[in-house]
Design a protein around this motif. Structure first.
Motif, PDB file in Angstrom:
ATOM      1  N   PHE A 161      -5.366  -8.122  12.853  1.00 36.48           N
ATOM      2  CA  PHE A 161      -5.021  -7.717  11.489  1.00 36.48           C
ATOM      3  C   PHE A 161      -5.985  -8.348  10.478  1.00 36.48           C
ATOM      4  CE2 PHE A 161      -1.022  -7.250  13.838  1.00 36.48           C
ATOM      5  CZ  PHE A 161      -0.698  -5.942  13.505  1.00 36.48           C
ATOM      6  N   THR A 162      -6.230  -9.632  10.614  1.00 35.64           N
ATOM      7  CA  THR A 162      -7.166 -10.280   9.685  1.00 35.64           C
ATOM      8  C   THR A 162      -8.590  -9.769   9.898  1.00 35.64           C
ATOM      9  OG1 THR A 162      -7.420 -12.133  11.236  1.00 35.64           O
ATOM     10  CG2 THR A 162      -5.749 -12.346   9.528  1.00 35.64           C
ATOM     11  N   LYS A 163      -8.955  -9.503  11.145  1.00 36.74           N
ATOM     12  CA  LYS A 163     -10.298  -9.003  11.417  1.00 36.74           C
ATOM     13  C   LYS A 163     -10.470  -7.562  10.941  1.00 36.74           C
ATOM     14  CE  LYS A 163     -10.927 -12.133  15.301  1.00 36.74           C
ATOM     15  NZ  LYS A 163     -10.842 -12.306  16.754  1.00 36.74           N
ATOM     16  N   ALA A 164      -9.375  -6.788  10.960  1.00 29.28           N
ATOM     17  CA  ALA A 164      -9.446  -5.424  10.438  1.00 29.28           C
ATOM     18  C   ALA A 164      -9.671  -5.436   8.933  1.00 29.28           C
ATOM     19  CB  ALA A 164      -8.163  -4.669  10.775  1.00 29.28           C
ATOM     20  N   VAL A 165      -9.004  -6.357   8.232  1.00 30.58           N
ATOM     21  CA  VAL A 165      -9.198  -6.472   6.781  1.00 30.58           C
ATOM     22  C   VAL A 165     -10.646  -6.846   6.468  1.00 30.58           C
ATOM     23  CG1 VAL A 165      -8.547  -7.790   4.737  1.00 30.58           C
ATOM     24  CG2 VAL A 165      -6.788  -7.016   6.327  1.00 30.58           C
ATOM     25  N   LYS A 166     -11.204  -7.776   7.254  1.00 28.55           N
ATOM     26  CA  LYS A 166     -12.604  -8.167   7.041  1.00 28.55           C
ATOM     27  C   LYS A 166     -13.551  -7.028   7.386  1.00 28.55           C
ATOM     28  CE  LYS A 166     -11.814 -13.095   7.937  1.00 28.55           C
ATOM     29  NZ  LYS A 166     -12.135 -14.237   8.828  1.00 28.55           N
ATOM     30  N   ALA A 167     -13.224  -6.269   8.427  1.00 23.69           N
ATOM     31  CA  ALA A 167     -14.109  -5.170   8.832  1.00 23.69           C
ATOM     32  C   ALA A 167     -14.136  -4.056   7.791  1.00 23.69           C
ATOM     33  CB  ALA A 167     -13.667  -4.614  10.185  1.00 23.69           C
ATOM     34  N   MET A 168     -13.028  -3.864   7.079  1.00 23.80           N
ATOM     35  CA  MET A 168     -12.983  -2.810   6.049  1.00 23.80           C
ATOM     36  C   MET A 168     -13.692  -3.237   4.760  1.00 23.80           C
ATOM     37  SD  MET A 168      -9.213  -1.061   6.411  1.00 23.80           S
ATOM     38  CE  MET A 168      -9.596   0.149   5.160  1.00 23.80           C
ATOM     39  N   LYS A 169     -13.971  -4.528   4.608  1.00 24.30           N
ATOM     40  CA  LYS A 169     -14.742  -5.085   3.485  1.00 24.30           C
ATOM     41  C   LYS A 169     -14.026  -4.944   2.144  1.00 24.30           C
ATOM     42  CE  LYS A 169     -19.210  -4.325   5.740  1.00 24.30           C
ATOM     43  NZ  LYS A 169     -20.540  -3.673   5.648  1.00 24.30           N
ATOM     44  N   TYR A 170     -13.699  -3.723   1.741  1.00 23.29           N
ATOM     45  CA  TYR A 170     -13.112  -3.496   0.422  1.00 23.29           C
ATOM     46  C   TYR A 170     -11.589  -3.326   0.494  1.00 23.29           C
ATOM     47  CZ  TYR A 170     -17.871  -2.701  -1.232  1.00 23.29           C
ATOM     48  OH  TYR A 170     -19.201  -2.853  -1.555  1.00 23.29           O
ATOM     49  N   PHE A 171     -10.946  -3.813   1.535  1.00 24.61           N
ATOM     50  CA  PHE A 171      -9.498  -3.636   1.686  1.00 24.61           C
ATOM     51  C   PHE A 171      -8.727  -4.168   0.474  1.00 24.61           C
ATOM     52  CE2 PHE A 171      -5.233  -4.612   3.068  1.00 24.61           C
ATOM     53  CZ  PHE A 171      -4.889  -3.524   3.849  1.00 24.61           C
ATOM     54  N   PRO A 172      -9.001  -5.392  -0.039  1.00 29.47           N
ATOM     55  CA  PRO A 172      -8.267  -5.863  -1.237  1.00 29.47           C
ATOM     56  C   PRO A 172      -8.441  -4.947  -2.438  1.00 29.47           C
ATOM     57  CG  PRO A 172      -9.397  -7.695  -0.173  1.00 29.47           C
ATOM     58  CD  PRO A 172      -9.903  -6.444   0.476  1.00 29.47           C
ATOM     59  N   MET A 173      -9.641  -4.356  -2.588  1.00 32.27           N
ATOM     60  CA  MET A 173      -9.861  -3.448  -3.712  1.00 32.27           C
ATOM     61  C   MET A 173      -9.125  -2.132  -3.500  1.00 32.27           C
ATOM     62  SD  MET A 173     -13.440  -2.795  -5.651  1.00 32.27           S
ATOM     63  CE  MET A 173     -13.441  -4.555  -5.964  1.00 32.27           C
ATOM     64  N   TYR A 174      -9.105  -1.644  -2.247  1.00 34.65           N
ATOM     65  CA  TYR A 174      -8.313  -0.451  -1.953  1.00 34.65           C
ATOM     66  C   TYR A 174      -6.845  -0.693  -2.290  1.00 34.65           C
ATOM     67  CZ  TYR A 174     -12.363   0.880   0.938  1.00 34.65           C
ATOM     68  OH  TYR A 174     -13.626   1.194   1.394  1.00 34.65           O
ATOM     69  N   LEU A 175      -6.341  -1.861  -1.927  1.00 31.83           N
ATOM     70  CA  LEU A 175      -4.936  -2.195  -2.183  1.00 31.83           C
ATOM     71  C   LEU A 175      -4.674  -2.257  -3.688  1.00 31.83           C
ATOM     72  CD1 LEU A 175      -2.149  -3.091  -1.199  1.00 31.83           C
ATOM     73  CD2 LEU A 175      -3.017  -5.434  -1.089  1.00 31.83           C
ATOM     74  N   LYS A 176      -5.581  -2.866  -4.436  1.00 32.50           N
ATOM     75  CA  LYS A 176      -5.403  -2.967  -5.887  1.00 32.50           C
ATOM     76  C   LYS A 176      -5.375  -1.583  -6.525  1.00 32.50           C
ATOM     77  CE  LYS A 176      -8.741  -3.610  -8.713  1.00 32.50           C
ATOM     78  NZ  LYS A 176      -9.911  -4.116  -9.475  1.00 32.50           N
ATOM     79  N   ASN A 177      -6.307  -0.713  -6.138  1.00 29.25           N
ATOM     80  CA  ASN A 177      -6.337   0.644  -6.695  1.00 29.25           C
ATOM     81  C   ASN A 177      -5.059   1.403  -6.366  1.00 29.25           C
ATOM     82  OD1 ASN A 177      -8.951   0.158  -7.635  1.00 29.25           O
ATOM     83  ND2 ASN A 177      -9.895   1.007  -5.799  1.00 29.25           N
ATOM     84  N   THR A 178      -4.566   1.249  -5.147  1.00 30.13           N
ATOM     85  CA  THR A 178      -3.348   1.953  -4.742  1.00 30.13           C
ATOM     86  C   THR A 178      -2.147   1.456  -5.525  1.00 30.13           C
ATOM     87  OG1 THR A 178      -4.266   2.179  -2.503  1.00 30.13           O
ATOM     88  CG2 THR A 178      -1.922   2.595  -2.773  1.00 30.13           C
ATOM     89  N   LEU A 179      -2.037   0.148  -5.719  1.00 24.34           N
ATOM     90  CA  LEU A 179      -0.910  -0.406  -6.480  1.00 24.34           C
ATOM     91  C   LEU A 179      -0.970   0.027  -7.946  1.00 24.34           C
ATOM     92  CD1 LEU A 179      -0.702  -4.028  -5.014  1.00 24.34           C
ATOM     93  CD2 LEU A 179       0.847  -2.111  -4.588  1.00 24.34           C
ATOM     94  N   ILE A 180      -2.160   0.078  -8.512  1.00 19.80           N
ATOM     95  CA  ILE A 180      -2.297   0.550  -9.903  1.00 19.80           C
ATOM     96  C   ILE A 180      -1.823   1.994 -10.012  1.00 19.80           C
ATOM     97  CG2 ILE A 180      -3.974   1.152 -11.691  1.00 19.80           C
ATOM     98  CD1 ILE A 180      -5.587  -1.306 -10.863  1.00 19.80           C
ATOM     99  N   LEU A 181      -2.259   2.831  -9.077  1.00 18.39           N
ATOM    100  CA  LEU A 181      -1.837   4.232  -9.096  1.00 18.39           C
ATOM    101  C   LEU A 181      -0.330   4.359  -8.916  1.00 18.39           C
ATOM    102  CD1 LEU A 181      -4.584   6.158  -7.096  1.00 18.39           C
ATOM    103  CD2 LEU A 181      -4.060   6.317  -9.523  1.00 18.39           C
ATOM    104  N   CYS A 182       0.241   3.596  -7.994  1.00 20.10           N
ATOM    105  CA  CYS A 182       1.685   3.659  -7.765  1.00 20.10           C
ATOM    106  C   CYS A 182       2.444   3.276  -9.029  1.00 20.10           C
ATOM    107  CB  CYS A 182       2.069   2.741  -6.608  1.00 20.10           C
ATOM    108  SG  CYS A 182       1.550   3.329  -4.982  1.00 20.10           S
ATOM    109  N   PHE A 183       2.011   2.214  -9.687  1.00 22.31           N
ATOM    110  CA  PHE A 183       2.696   1.756 -10.898  1.00 22.31           C
ATOM    111  C   PHE A 183       2.626   2.811 -11.999  1.00 22.31           C
ATOM    112  CE2 PHE A 183       2.408  -0.341 -15.062  1.00 22.31           C
ATOM    113  CZ  PHE A 183       3.650  -0.960 -15.103  1.00 22.31           C
ATOM    114  N   LEU A 184       1.432   3.343 -12.257  1.00 31.35           N
ATOM    115  CA  LEU A 184       1.282   4.318 -13.339  1.00 31.35           C
ATOM    116  C   LEU A 184       2.013   5.623 -13.035  1.00 31.35           C
ATOM    117  CD1 LEU A 184      -2.501   3.800 -14.219  1.00 31.35           C
ATOM    118  CD2 LEU A 184      -0.515   3.033 -15.527  1.00 31.35           C
ATOM    119  N   THR A 185       1.939   6.090 -11.797  1.00 31.26           N
ATOM    120  CA  THR A 185       2.607   7.353 -11.463  1.00 31.26           C
ATOM    121  C   THR A 185       4.123   7.213 -11.467  1.00 31.26           C
ATOM    122  OG1 THR A 185       2.329   6.824  -9.101  1.00 31.26           O
ATOM    123  CG2 THR A 185       0.678   8.265 -10.123  1.00 31.26           C
ATOM    124  N   ILE A 186       4.641   6.061 -11.078  1.00 27.90           N
ATOM    125  CA  ILE A 186       6.093   5.849 -11.136  1.00 27.90           C
ATOM    126  C   ILE A 186       6.570   5.853 -12.583  1.00 27.90           C
ATOM    127  CG2 ILE A 186       7.909   4.147 -10.751  1.00 27.90           C
ATOM    128  CD1 ILE A 186       6.516   3.394  -8.162  1.00 27.90           C
TER     129      ILE A 186
END
Length: 387
Positions: A167-192
């Motif tokens: 799991f930790t190695k998958a997050v590192k392999a995706m490189k931008y995983f924290p940024m993907y998560l931030k963008n998704t949470l922003i979209l979820c908040f605004l759309t809700i």
């Protein structure tokens, strides 16, 4: 008795259906905890494992490099001195059948180290000792290039071993995983926020305020549910391109402030269960429609609002087509689009990391549903009851 058997049959059918739907989820979790070589192994295995061989110093971890299912021989080549496994069909009188530069068949003297009486029922394995201290940054196990042997597969010891570090190695392999998560949470908040507020206002107008042609407009609004997104996809894209919003998150959340027909229908049915006497009493006290809406109606319909919010959260969290159409910069990607990009950016898919990342993406939705299922069921069940 017949009623009891009928209930048992219904329960068995529900349990069987649930098990069928759980199989892909369990397989995803199983693959997320495996090393790469076990993800596509045949026959497939549910539990990840490590291989050990009993040696003089105790159990030593090994890795299977090749399965041998036909009679073969472990030989040493005369020139390079390297060891290799050759099928017995290529041996004759202790020599290796080969061809010269002209294509003529010749016999090459070799040293036979070991005969391998392998069959499909009793296979052998070419194994190598795992160098535990040489794991690379991608978590792949390393083996010594020359330190390998051929042994019966039945002599190898299997021990269940979960690779939680995938799991930790998958997050590192995706490189931008924290940024993907931030963008998704922003979209979820605004759309809700957009969906709940706009749908509640529209539903209140359809349910509590009498006006000419209200029911006809409501039917027209419901009819928009029959229009699939691909029909309006090109016109909407052209509109957003004209506004200069392509390549930003705006096309993914601005539309949520225009109430969706299904959400309006759900909230309208809930609003109609609230006695009108409450609104009439508030009007007598001097309350306007907006104050009645905010201070009387909304506090009474929290379950329905939470259902709408949960629906919208799951839709935004799992949305793939919208980000695929409108987003162009990788740093703006959502989790769903990031997973697809991670799968396609490599020549060969790293299935264990992809499934580990997919598990991390699916987990919040599952956890959220378990914590809110009581409110979810209450909100759904009360929308069809009229008071």
């Amino acid at each position: 008795m017949k009623h009891f058997l009928g209930r048992i049959a219904i329960y068995l059918l529900l349990i069987g259906g649930s098990a069928i739907f759980l199989v892909p989820l369990l397989w995803m979790l199983s693959t997320a905890l495996k090393p790469i070589d076990q993800t596509m192994s045949m026959p497939p295995t549910w539990l990840p494992y490590r291989l050990y061989q009993q040696q003089a110093g105790g159990l030593v971890e090994v890795k299977s490099l090749e399965a041998i299912e036909s009679p073969s021989a472990l030989i040493q080549l005369p020139d390079a001195g390297a060891l290799t496994v050759i099928p017995l069909q290529r041996m004759q009188d202790g020599q290796l059948k080969s061809t010269d530069a002209l294509g003529a068949e010749i016999l090459v003297p070799v040293k036979i180290i070991k005969e391998i009486p392998a069959t499909r029922e009793n296979p052998w394995s070419r194994i190598a000792v795992v160098d535990v201290a040489a794991d690379d940054h991608e978590g792949e196990t390393h083996v010594a290039a020359k330190d390998w042997d051929v042994v019966p597969a039945s002599t190898l010891i299997h021990k269940t071993s979960f690779r939680w570090d995938n799991f930790t190695k998958a997050v590192k392999a995706m490189k931008y995983f924290p940024m993907y998560l931030k963008n998704t949470l922003i979209l979820c908040f605004l759309t809700i926020i957009g969906t709940v507020s706009s749908s509640a206002l529209a539903a209140y107008g359809f349910a509590r305020i009498p006006w000419r042609g209200r029911n006809k407009v409501f039917v027209i609004a419901l009819a928009t549910m029959m229009v699939p997104f691909p029909v309006v996809m090109v016109p909407i894209y052209s509109l957003f391109r004209t506004l200069g919003w392509i390549g930003t998150l705006k096309p993914l959340w601005v539309g949520s402030f225009c109430a969706a027909a299904f959400n309006v229908f759900l909230l309208r049915q809930f609003f109609m269960t609230i006695p009108k006497d409450l609104s009439d009493a508030a009007r007598i006290d001097g309350c306007g429609e907006f104050r009645i809406f905010l201070q009387i109606i909304l506090p009474l319909c929290k379950p329905a609002l939470m259902v709408i919010g949960l629906f919208q959260f799951m839709a935004s969290w799992n949305d793939f087509l919208g980000p695929l159409i409108y987003l162009t910069n990788q740093k703006d990607f959502t989790l769903a689009l990031g997973l697809q990009f991670f799968q396609s950016q490599h020549g060969g898919t790293e299935w264990h990391y992809l499934m580990a990342a997919s598990t991390l993406v699916v987990l919040p939705v599952i956890v959220l549903f378990f914590f809110t299922q009581k409110t979810f069921i209450e909100g759904i069940s009360m929308t069809g009851i009229k008071g």
